[in-house]
Write a protein that holds these residues in place. Structure first.
Motif, PDB file in Angstrom:
ATOM      1  N   SER A 397     -61.517  52.605  11.419  1.00  0.00           N
ATOM      2  CA  SER A 397     -61.454  51.218  10.964  1.00  0.00           C
ATOM      3  C   SER A 397     -62.276  51.032   9.686  1.00  0.00           C
ATOM      4  O   SER A 397     -62.259  49.970   9.086  1.00  0.00           O
ATOM      5  N   GLY A 398     -63.005  52.083   9.296  1.00  0.00           N
ATOM      6  CA  GLY A 398     -63.815  51.985   8.079  1.00  0.00           C
ATOM      7  C   GLY A 398     -64.965  51.003   8.219  1.00  0.00           C
ATOM      8  O   GLY A 398     -65.437  50.434   7.233  1.00  0.00           O
ATOM      9  N   ARG A 399     -65.413  50.783   9.435  1.00  0.00           N
ATOM     10  CA  ARG A 399     -66.458  49.791   9.641  1.00  0.00           C
ATOM     11  C   ARG A 399     -67.586  50.337  10.505  1.00  0.00           C
ATOM     12  O   ARG A 399     -67.455  51.373  11.155  1.00  0.00           O
ATOM     13  N   THR A 401     -70.110  49.274  13.652  1.00  0.00           N
ATOM     14  CA  THR A 401     -70.036  48.353  14.774  1.00  0.00           C
ATOM     15  C   THR A 401     -71.293  48.430  15.633  1.00  0.00           C
ATOM     16  O   THR A 401     -71.861  49.502  15.808  1.00  0.00           O
ATOM     17  N   THR A 408     -69.551  43.611  13.505  1.00  0.00           N
ATOM     18  CA  THR A 408     -69.098  44.696  12.641  1.00  0.00           C
ATOM     19  C   THR A 408     -69.339  44.343  11.185  1.00  0.00           C
ATOM     20  O   THR A 408     -69.438  43.163  10.821  1.00  0.00           O
ATOM     21  N   ALA A 409     -69.457  45.399  10.368  1.00  0.00           N
ATOM     22  CA  ALA A 409     -69.657  45.197   8.937  1.00  0.00           C
ATOM     23  C   ALA A 409     -68.982  46.332   8.184  1.00  0.00           C
ATOM     24  O   ALA A 409     -68.745  47.401   8.733  1.00  0.00           O
ATOM     25  N   GLU A 410     -68.654  46.081   6.917  1.00  0.00           N
ATOM     26  CA  GLU A 410     -68.105  47.121   6.048  1.00  0.00           C
ATOM     27  C   GLU A 410     -69.174  48.180   5.793  1.00  0.00           C
ATOM     28  O   GLU A 410     -70.365  47.870   5.748  1.00  0.00           O
ATOM     29  N   ILE A 411     -68.729  49.417   5.605  1.00  0.00           N
ATOM     30  CA  ILE A 411     -69.682  50.442   5.194  1.00  0.00           C
ATOM     31  C   ILE A 411     -70.074  50.149   3.755  1.00  0.00           C
ATOM     32  O   ILE A 411     -69.215  50.005   2.887  1.00  0.00           O
ATOM     33  N   PRO A 412     -71.364  50.014   3.458  1.00  0.00           N
ATOM     34  CA  PRO A 412     -71.748  49.655   2.095  1.00  0.00           C
ATOM     35  C   PRO A 412     -71.406  50.778   1.106  1.00  0.00           C
ATOM     36  O   PRO A 412     -71.445  51.955   1.452  1.00  0.00           O
TER      37      PRO A 412
END
Ligand SMILES: [Zn+2]
Ligand SMILES: [Zn+2]
Length: 668
Positions: A397-399, A401, A408-412
């Protein structure tokens, strides 16, 4: 004038008294649902616990609005069980009521009583009866002999020893005597394999009950059990202990060691195995606890003569227990021979299994891609803003968790601390193992079983179905793959990091690790062929690793009993945790200190803490915990009374309003 004491689904202690209008008097019975006025909300649904004629003094008593049932929908045996659960697990009977009834039965709408006529013919037990081996037969006889003396019997049978066939014989006998059977399982995932097997024998006499059923289905089972044609057998997970039984004769608790039998949240925080034993004792029914790896509490009860004990050491059909090969990961790392989490031994065994059309299970007790990501320059690790844990990386999911609250958050793109652009994944979760294994075996069909891939009931079943029918070759999974599932062509099991499980701050870590690893090993070599288990560990000198290799449950038991006696843990003491939650750390700390002081005044050195649980902040609430270690001989009723009193004193203080205080009795 008649009054009724009503159980309401609220976390307030005690029963609530209402007056019964004359028009409703003939209809009212204990166990019937009523609609009553409550609080600012207009009305709510409750259950009549009892009728009496004592008018409460000094309060205005309101009238019952409506009675929903003509006959009780909760039996008196259930009402008294609810009371026992509320007392023992230190919650309110309203909380038990809330957990017990299917949601629909708690709504205001009168339920259309189910039409039960002609549901089934009195179907005979079918002719699909399993034939028992001599070892199974003597176990069956021993169980029945043991019941002559004691109501509870522990069946300690190695994996694949054919416990289910023994259960089937016992169920058939119980039904023949006109008794009902409750068959408890720890997991929904296990019900479909089992119900298929039991249906083949018992047909329509079997009912299934669990939380993935729709509320309507659950309500139907409930009413069916109240009818004069109830199911003879109920197969279900822990909530089935709440169902009405009119002539319970036998309770089977399969995989009795499983922690899933304990409800963690919300209240009642009950242990279904223990509640089932109590239910059975009250109904004068027999209990069989079955497992390949008993919980130490149950084994202790068996060894000290409280339960009967029957051992089955032989696998069915003379299948040998798997051979377990220990792999020294530390040594291989030093020699630079590990490829990620895979040892050359494991890869080689997998290769030859796959080449000969066999299947492989890989066990790693951690889901997600990596345990966390980290900046290799400055060491920054992203954490959940609401909970005290690092975020887990989910590559697909590219996130990132949080496994506690779901944040959840985006990968910085770069490290927020030092601007470095290369953030690195650390540790291996099942998702990463699944991805990496593709590169070694690109032709293999791989499936993954963990919380992320089994959100729906169909997903569970299709993963299991695909694997057992040979549509997939490799199954990667968390502890879910350790459960008592039966696959025919698994010849290799890989345990990727055996000792990480031991580093949990929990006195049960060794017991759990033994159980999980023995169970997952038991998936190897079920029919015709001896399986192999590759057990990778950082520290291969640990005694536990060798107890698993030798399948020496008794050695593990003796070791752990020594420890538990020395450090006074269960079964030598009873534990009660007191949890406190608040959105401000300063308030919860003050509350925890205050609570500890009050408890110390009453219980002295039996009070430990306060401390922070392993995850000390969840969903923006800070958590503190106090542990009470109580001698088993202390009178529980008095202890309960004191704990309720302390809780009330604290909650009456202005400083602590909006804080939560609750108890966990016999925590797991
Ligand atoms: Zn950095
Ligand atoms: Zn969180």
């Amino acid at each position: 004038m008649t009054f009724v004491d009503v159980i309401l689904p609220v976390p307030l202690p005690g029963l609530f008294t209402y007056a019964l209008p004359a028009s409703l008097e003939s209809q009212a019975q204990a166990g019937c649902r009523v609609v009553v006025p409550f609080g600012n909300k207009k009305v709510t649904t409750g259950v009549i616990a009892r009728l009496h004629d004592q008018e409460p003094v000094g309060v205005t008593v309101k009238d019952v609005v409506e009675i929903l049932d003509d006959t009780p929908v909760i039996l008196s045996s259930q009402l008294s069980l609810w009371q026992w659960m509320a007392d023992y697990y230190l919650c309110t009977i309203g909380e038990v009521f809330k957990a017990a009834l299917p949601a629909k039965m708690k709504t205001l709408r009168t339920s259309s009583l189910f039409h039960l006529g002609g549901i089934r013919e009195e179907s005979a037990v079918r002719n699909a009866f399993p034939v028992l081996s001599p070892a199974q037969l003597s176990a069956l006889t021993a169980i029945k002999e043991s019941w002559q003396r004691l109501p509870v019997c522990l069946l300690h049978g190695v994996t694949s020893s054919g416990k289910t066939e023994i259960y089937i014989h016992l169920i058939a006998e119980a039904i023949a005597h006109g008794e009902q059977v409750l068959y408890l399982l720890p997991e929904i995932v296990l019900t479909s394999q089992l119900t298929d097997r039991l249906r083949a024998v018992f047909g329509e006499r079997l009912g299934v009950y669990h939380s993935k059923f729709t509320d309507k289905q659950r309500e139907e089972v409930w009413y069916r059990q109240l009818s004069d044609q109830p199911y003879d057998i109920i197969v279900g997970v822990r909530s089935s202990v709440f169902l009405p039984f009119q002539r319970l004769g036998l309770v089977i608790v399969d995989e009795e060691h499983e922690v899933n039998f304990k409800q963690q949240d919300p209240a009642p925080r009950y242990h279904a195995r223990n509640v089932a034993i109590l239910m059975a004792t009250r109904a004068k029914a027999r209990v069989l606890l079955g497992t390949a790896t008993p919980s130490l509490e149950s084994y202790y009860n068996a060894r000290t003569g409280k339960y009967g004990l029957v051992t089955l050491k032989e696998r069915f059909g003379q299948v040998l227990l798997p051979e377990i090969e220990i792999v020294d990961v530390k040594e291989l790392r030093r020699k630079r021979m590990m490829t990620g989490p895979f040892s050359p031994q494991l890869l080689e065994r997998m290769r030859s299994a796959l080449d000969s059309g066999q299947q492989v299970i890989l066990f790693q007790n951690r889901r997600g891609y990596a345990t966390h990501i980290q900046c290799p320059v400055c060491g920054w690790v992203p954490h959940c803003p609401h909970c005290d844990v690092p975020l887990t990386l989910h590559a697909r999911s590219g996130r990132m968790t949080c496994h506690y609250c779901g944040f959840t958050a985006e990968i910085p793109a770069r490290c927020p601390a030092c601007e470095n652009e290369q953030l690195r994944p650390h540790g291996f979760g099942t998702e990463r193992i699944e991805e990496d294994i593709c590169t070694f075996f690109p032709e293999a069909r791989i499936a993954r079983m963990d919380l992320d891939t089994t959100r729906t009931r169909n997903a569970y079943e299709s993963i299991i179905h695909d694997f057992s029918s040979g549509k997939t070759d490799i199954l990667v999974g968390t502890q879910m793959v350790t459960k008592g599932l039966d696959f025919e062509r698994v010849s290799v099991v890989g345990i990727l990091s055996a000792d990480t499980m031991l580093h949990q701050p929990d006195f049960r870590a060794f017991e759990r690790s033994f159980q999980m690893m023995s169970q997952v090993s038991g998936r190897a070599g079920r029919r015709q062929q001896r399986g192999i288990v590759i057990l990778q560990a950082m520290d291969v000198t640990l005694p536990l690793i060798h107890q698993i290799v030798d399948n020496d449950f008794d050695a593990m038991y003796q070791d752990q009993m020594l420890q538990r006696r020395q450090f006074t843990y269960p079964p030598f003491t009873r534990l009660i945790f007191v949890y406190m939650k608040h959105r401000h750390a300063s308030v919860v700390d003050m509350l925890a200190r205050d609570a500890t002081q009050r408890l110390r005044n009453l219980f002295g050195t039996r009070v430990l803490g306060p401390d922070e649980p392993p995850v000390a902040r969840v969903q923006s609430l800070f958590i503190r915990r106090i542990m009470l270690k109580l001698e088993s001989s202390l009178p529980l009723a008095r202890i309960r009374q004191l704990l309720w009193q302390v809780k009330a004193e604290l909650q009456n203080q202005k400083t602590y309003t909006s804080s939560q205080i609750y108890f966990d009795v016999d925590p797991l």
